[in-house]
Design a protein around this motif. Structure first.
Motif, short mmCIF file in Angstrom:
data_model
loop_
_atom_site.label_atom_id
_atom_site.label_comp_id
_atom_site.label_asym_id
_atom_site.label_seq_id
_atom_site.Cartn_x
_atom_site.Cartn_y
_atom_site.Cartn_z
N LEU A 109 0.81 -1.22 0.00
CA LEU A 109 0.00 0.00 0.00
C LEU A 109 0.85 1.27 0.00
N ARG A 110 1.96 1.25 0.71
CA ARG A 110 2.78 2.46 0.81
C ARG A 110 3.49 2.80 -0.49
N ARG A 111 3.47 1.88 -1.47
CA ARG A 111 4.13 2.15 -2.74
C ARG A 111 3.29 3.05 -3.63
N GLY A 112 2.05 3.32 -3.24
CA GLY A 112 1.27 4.32 -3.94
C GLY A 112 0.61 3.86 -5.23
N TYR A 113 0.21 2.60 -5.33
CA TYR A 113 -0.50 2.17 -6.54
C TYR A 113 -1.97 2.60 -6.45
N GLN A 114 -2.66 2.53 -7.59
CA GLN A 114 -4.06 2.94 -7.66
C GLN A 114 -5.03 1.77 -7.77
N LEU A 115 -4.56 0.64 -8.25
CA LEU A 115 -5.44 -0.50 -8.53
C LEU A 115 -4.66 -1.79 -8.39
N SER A 116 -5.30 -2.82 -7.84
CA SER A 116 -4.69 -4.16 -7.81
C SER A 116 -5.40 -5.04 -8.82
N VAL A 117 -4.61 -5.77 -9.60
CA VAL A 117 -5.14 -6.70 -10.60
C VAL A 117 -4.41 -8.04 -10.41
N THR A 118 -5.14 -9.07 -10.08
CA THR A 118 -4.56 -10.39 -9.86
C THR A 118 -5.11 -11.36 -10.90
N ASN A 119 -4.22 -11.97 -11.66
CA ASN A 119 -4.62 -12.95 -12.68
C ASN A 119 -3.96 -14.28 -12.37
N VAL A 120 -4.77 -15.33 -12.20
CA VAL A 120 -4.25 -16.64 -11.84
C VAL A 120 -4.74 -17.69 -12.85
N PRO A 121 -3.83 -18.38 -13.54
CA PRO A 121 -4.25 -19.44 -14.44
C PRO A 121 -4.61 -20.70 -13.67
N GLY A 122 -5.71 -21.31 -14.05
CA GLY A 122 -6.15 -22.54 -13.41
C GLY A 122 -6.18 -23.68 -14.39
N PRO A 123 -6.57 -24.87 -13.95
CA PRO A 123 -6.59 -26.05 -14.82
C PRO A 123 -7.58 -25.88 -15.97
N GLN A 124 -7.23 -26.47 -17.11
CA GLN A 124 -8.08 -26.36 -18.30
C GLN A 124 -8.87 -27.63 -18.57
N THR A 125 -9.09 -28.38 -17.53
CA THR A 125 -9.97 -29.55 -17.58
C THR A 125 -11.02 -29.39 -16.49
N PRO A 126 -12.19 -29.98 -16.66
CA PRO A 126 -13.25 -29.80 -15.66
C PRO A 126 -12.91 -30.42 -14.31
N LEU A 127 -13.37 -29.76 -13.25
CA LEU A 127 -13.21 -30.26 -11.89
C LEU A 127 -14.59 -30.49 -11.28
N TYR A 128 -14.62 -31.32 -10.21
CA TYR A 128 -15.89 -31.75 -9.63
C TYR A 128 -15.85 -31.66 -8.11
#
Length: 488
Positions: free
Chosen positions: A381-400
């Motif tokens: 927070l002290r670094r002075g950014y304006q927005l947080s954007v988090t992108n996480v790749p997940g598995p590309q097969t179905p889960l149950y």
């Protein structure tokens, strides 16, 4: 030996206010199936009871030390009630996405109960199409990726058939009495300089925070007495209320790959370029006309291999990467190239972790990665950014989950002080799912931002299609008619 709360975890607890509840949330949509084997609340409770042993902290609560002579400790909740944490809710059938998001917005606005383990899961029935939803809430102090991963990572299987696990014969250990906690704190302060230093730091920060809060109350009282409203601190930065608004957007991973193939970069670059285009379009619809902004400073947590950072159980560390999103740039392709250039230096360090490696981690790791990403954003927070954007790749097969196929997973990031907007993205099974959290008062038009995400991606796709139709320099377009041979 007591399990004392680490200083960084305690910071998340101490900095939490009614306006900034520091928990991560996730919305997961399921096809419950039909008949006796359908996924329902009872099956969810049984599934969690079966898997919760792998995350012992989900059955622990906080206990303070008398006189605050040391940091609080984690103790087993002797009155642990799974039914309290796994709740059942329903929408009026057929429940729309808008109704679900309104329910989610109200639930994530409420802080978690500090006297119990710091998590909740809601089983929401009544969605249109016969679907059901799971909404999970977990405090940032609970999931650090080191000692504890997110429970959601453990509930999903690769096959409809649930894994057979050994019975859980857990019984809570008796909580230490105040006298024992006090004597343990005194002994550790005398024999372990690290514990004493943590105690002093915690006390100093508490005094500073209380002074800030009192100063804020005085300013608020003075403003109310004079009838003055607080000044705006920025188009996407300002004070928070106690209410949230949640927006979700579903897109297809294949679209981002098409843009990447036409213009280069990575899928992550295309996602951030899409966010940039969406912010530009959204801000241009407001009276501020982008408020004079030329770029938006964003913090983007990234996975790295770095021995100097705290190791996680996920095989990599998480570090903050800062990128200036060029919202004043009119060309979508130029915006993409500028974002790609910003990440090229990170890639050149050799510390970056490939997306397919993250997607291949056992279980549904995005829930844990988003939790760690939120911790990183809070710490910066002290670094002075304006927005947080988090992108996480997940598995590309179905889960149950208990045989029910997961159709979608939307992250719901928390807001930090002065930041009434946060964006998180999860890719899963061919989809890219955006979760946008906004302050309900400061950003009342968050739904418009969601629409702008779709439009920004479509704009990139149109330009990519046009690029593919043009022949590369030095090569002929395969669709073009062959040139006549000389003399023919």
């Amino acid at each position: 030996m007591v399990d004392r709360v680490r200083p960084r975890d305690l910071t998340f607890l101490a900095e939490e206010t009614p306006e900034t509840p520091l928990h991560n949330a996730t919305i997961e949509i399921f096809d419950p199936g039909e008949g006796e084997g359908a996924f329902d609340h009872a099956r969810l409770v049984a599934l969690i009871r079966d898997r919760i042993a792998f995350v012992p902290r989900y059955r622990q609560r906080l206990q303070t030390v008398p006189g605050h002579l040391a940091n609080p400790v984690w103790v087993d909740d002797e009155n642990f009630d799974l039914g309290f944490h796994v709740r059942r809710s329903a929408l009026p059938r057929p429940g729309t996405s808008a109704q679900l998001l309104e329910l989610v917005s109200r639930i994530v606005s409420r802080p978690l109960d500090r006297t119990r383990p710091l998590w909740e899961i809601y089983f929401v029935e009544g969605l249109e199409g016969g679907r059901v939803a799971l909404l999970s809430k977990t405090h940032q102090a609970l999931v650090d990726g080191v000692h504890t991963v997110d429970l959601g990572q453990l509930l999903l299987d690769l096959q409809p058939e649930a894994r057979e696990l050994d019975p859980d014969d857990w019984a809570p250990r008796r909580s230490p009495n105040p006298a024992r906690l006090l004597s343990s704190a005194v002994r550790e302060n005398l024999t372990d300089p690290g514990v004493l230093l943590d105690t002093v730091r915690t006390g100093s920060r508490a005094v500073a925070r209380e002074a800030d809060r009192r100063s804020s109350r005085v300013r608020s009282f003075a403003a109310a007495a004079t009838g003055r409203r607080p000044k705006r601190r920025g188009v996407i930065n300002g004070p928070l209320s106690q209410q949230r608004r949640v927006v979700t957007v579903e897109t297809r991973l294949s679209d981002y790959r098409k843009v990447r193939e036409a213009h280069g970069g990575t899928v992550n670059d295309v996602i951030l370029a899409t966010v940039t285009g969406a912010l530009r379009a959204w801000l241009m619809t407001r009276a501020e006309s982008m408020g004079g902004l030329r770029q938006v400073r964003a913090v983007v947590p990234v996975s790295v291999i770095d021995e100097e950072l705290e190791a996680t159980s996920l095989g990599s560390q998480i570090a903050a990467h800062f990128v200036d999103l060029p919202i004043s740039e009119t060309s979508p392709v130029v915006r993409l190239h500028q974002v790609s250039y910003s990440f090229q230096a990170h890639k050149d360090t050799g510390r970056s972790v490939a997306a397919n490696r993250l997607a291949g981690i056992a279980g549904f790791a995005p829930t844990t990665f988003h939790a760690i990403g939120s911790r990183v954003a809070n710490a910066e927070l002290r670094r002075g950014y304006q927005l947080s954007v988090t992108n996480v790749p997940g598995p590309q097969t179905p889960l149950y989950a208990a045989g029910a196929r997961m159709l979608a997973s939307y992250p719901v990031p928390p807001l930090t002080p002065g930041h009434p907007l946060a964006i998180s993205v999860t890719s899963y099974d061919g989809g890219v799912f955006y979760g946008i959290t906004a302050d309900r008062d400061w950003i009342p038009d968050a739904e418009l931002l969601g629409s702008c995400v779709q439009e920004a991606l479509e704009e990139l796709l149109e330009l990519s299609s046009a690029t593919r139709e043009r022949a590369p320099r030095g090569r002929r377009n395969p669709k073009a008619k062959p040139r006549p041979k000389p003399g023919s």
